[in-house]
Every structure is written in structure tokens, then in C-alpha cells.
Design an enzyme around this catalytic site. Structure first.
Site, mmCIF file in Angstrom:
data_model
loop_
_atom_site.group_PDB
_atom_site.id
_atom_site.type_symbol
_atom_site.label_atom_id
_atom_site.label_comp_id
_atom_site.label_asym_id
_atom_site.label_seq_id
_atom_site.Cartn_x
_atom_site.Cartn_y
_atom_site.Cartn_z
ATOM 1 C CE LYS A 1 -4.114 1.875 2.353
ATOM 2 N NZ LYS A 1 -5.106 1.611 3.442
ATOM 3 C CG ASP B 1 -13.812 3.628 6.076
ATOM 4 O OD1 ASP B 1 -15.060 3.660 6.020
ATOM 5 O OD2 ASP B 1 -13.090 3.550 5.063
ATOM 6 C CG ASN C 1 -12.459 -1.022 5.611
ATOM 7 O OD1 ASN C 1 -11.863 -1.431 4.615
ATOM 8 N ND2 ASN C 1 -12.820 0.235 5.758
ATOM 9 C CG ASP D 1 -8.583 -0.310 4.149
ATOM 10 O OD1 ASP D 1 -7.399 -0.633 3.939
ATOM 11 O OD2 ASP D 1 -9.446 -0.297 3.274
#
Length: 253
Positions: free
Chosen positions: A38, A180, A185, A198
Site C-alpha cells: 500500500k 471507517d 474493512n 484499513d
């Protein structure tokens, strides 16, 4: 940054296009193990899009919550980099798509996240910090342009929303927040263990932030009835104004 390409070696990188953040996510295999690379552009270094911030959150959460193992991090003038080991299981989004029951899993996910002690949590994800971040993103032309204010007809522009958010920021009841908490997720393993990915926005925030996200996810992707059941089962009365605030705060991210 050299350890990153050395770790990847000649593995094939495959783009993972799930999600809407400016971060780039690629998957690759080493032997039988699946990993993710990432990256986030350097301009986001002081925001919750920073992958180095996310790596630090996950390392702090180790032993407190089931999160990906951070294998390597690096940075240069253009990017921040993070390699994580994949978590087991499937995302709740796949259960939602197949009309499988998810309400109890969302409830357990919320319980686990908010049970993380915050006495020594170094990550501030509170409303004031997120509003400062939004001011930065707006000032640098980095907001999500695919916004939709149709649910709030009195708001017309991002500047309208920002002013409204400053005026309506709530008194906060701080807990650990995923930031989130949605069905893409949260992963569930074959043994019904929950894993969380995440976590760039993870940190101390109002308890209604994650509640608002779960409620919206259920309302929009499962059923309004499931969303009502979720709220009814909480150990406290609903605070609709806080849920609205956090949905509005998320609109430009």
C-alpha cells in the site's frame, strides 16, 4: 526503500481497486502467503490517508485487536510504503452480496473496536483533528469530488459543509474508533473470528462515529429494518444528530 523491492522480488503485483482513497493497493504472493503493498503520495503525510500512520495504528493495536501484520514500511520524497500480510477470511461485503446475515457480526465488530482501551492511545481522530484535516484537503484541492449533498438540501458546496461541520461539532464521548467501520474493512474467518483492515483513521474519537458508519452500511446495503434493529440493540439511546455529523464529515473524504 530498498527492503520493499527486495521483499517483493519477482512476485507479480496485482492492483486491488477496492476502496475510494487516494492510496494505491497491490497484492502479491511469496510462496503460499498473500501480501499487500500500500502506498500513499507524500502530500498526504499529515493526514489519515498516510500509510505510515496506518502502520503505526496497526502496530499499536497488535494484541488488542486482530489486524494485519505490518511487515515493512518505507518512505521517499514521493511516497510512503507499507507491506502487510493478508488477514484470513472474507469481507462482510461478500456476505452482504450473498444475502447472508451480518447484523450480529457488525454488532460484535463494534463491540470489539470500542473495547480497546484508550488510556495510552497516541492517535487523535477526534472531530477537531478531522476538521483540520478537511481544511487541509479542501485547501489543496484534494477532497473527494464525487460528493452528494442530496440528503442535506441546505448544503450546496464543500465550503457550506465545512462551515456547517464547524458549527455543529459535537461534545465527544471518546472511545477507540476504527474510523471507517464498513463491510469491506471487516473480515470474518471460517472460525467466526473478526479481523479489521484499513485503519488509517483509527484513534480516539466519539463512539458515534463507528456507530454512524455501521448504521449507514446496514441502511443502504442490507435493509432499513436491519439498521433500526442495530440502533435498538445499542446500550444507549440513539443520538441522530451525531450520526448525521459523522456521515456529513465523511462526505468529502
Amino acid at each position: 526503500m530498498r527492503p520493499i523491492p527486495e521483499f517483493i522480488g519477482d512476485a507479480e503485483l496485482q492492483l486491488d481497486d477496492v476502496g475510494e482513497s487516494p492510496c494505491r493497493v497491490q497484492r502479491f504472493r511469496r510462496g503460499n502467503e498473500l501480501y499487500f503493498l500500500k502506498t500513499s503520495p507524500a502530500v498526504y503525510a499529515d493526514t489519515t490517508y498516510s500509510v505510515l500512520r496506518e502502520a503505526a495504528v496497526m502496530q499499536w493495536l497488535s494484541g488488542k485487536l486482530k489486524v494485519p501484520e505490518v511487515v515493512l514500511t518505507a518512505q521517499d520524497e514521493q511516497q510512503e510504503y507499507m507491506i502487510t500480510r493478508a488477514v484470513p477470511g472474507v469481507p462482510l461485503s461478500s456476505l452482504v452480496e450473498n444475502k447472508r446475515p451480518v447484523l450480529a457480526l457488525f454488532q460484535e465488530a463494534l463491540r470489539q473496536v470500542q473495547a480497546v482501551p484508550i488510556a495510552d492511545c497516541p492517535f487523535d481522530s477526534g472531530a477537531a483533528a478531522r476538521l483540520r484535516e478537511l481544511v487541509f484537503l479542501l485547501g489543496h484541492g484534494l477532497i473527494d469530488e464525487d460528493y452528494d449533498f442530496s440528503a442535506w438540501p441546505k448544503l450546496s458546496t464543500p465550503q457550506d459543509l465545512l462551515a456547517h461541520l464547524h458549527a455543529s461539532a459535537p461534545q465527544e464521548d471518546l472511545v477507540f474508533s476504527h474510523g471507517d467501520l464498513g463491510d469491506s474493512n471487516i473480515f470474518v474467518s471460517e472460525r467466526d473470528e473478526l479481523y479489521f483492515i484499513d485503519l488509517g483513521r483509527g484513534g480516539k474519537a466519539d463512539r458515534w462515529l463507528d456507530i454512524a458508519f455501521v448504521h449507514r452500511n446496514l441502511r443502504e446495503d442490507v435493509s432499513p429494518r436491519s439498521a433500526r434493529q442495530f440502533l435498538a440493540a445499542l446500550d444507549r439511546p440513539d443520538v441522530a444528530a451525531k450520526r448525521t455529523f459523522f456521515e456529513q464529515l465523511d462526505e468529502l473524504f
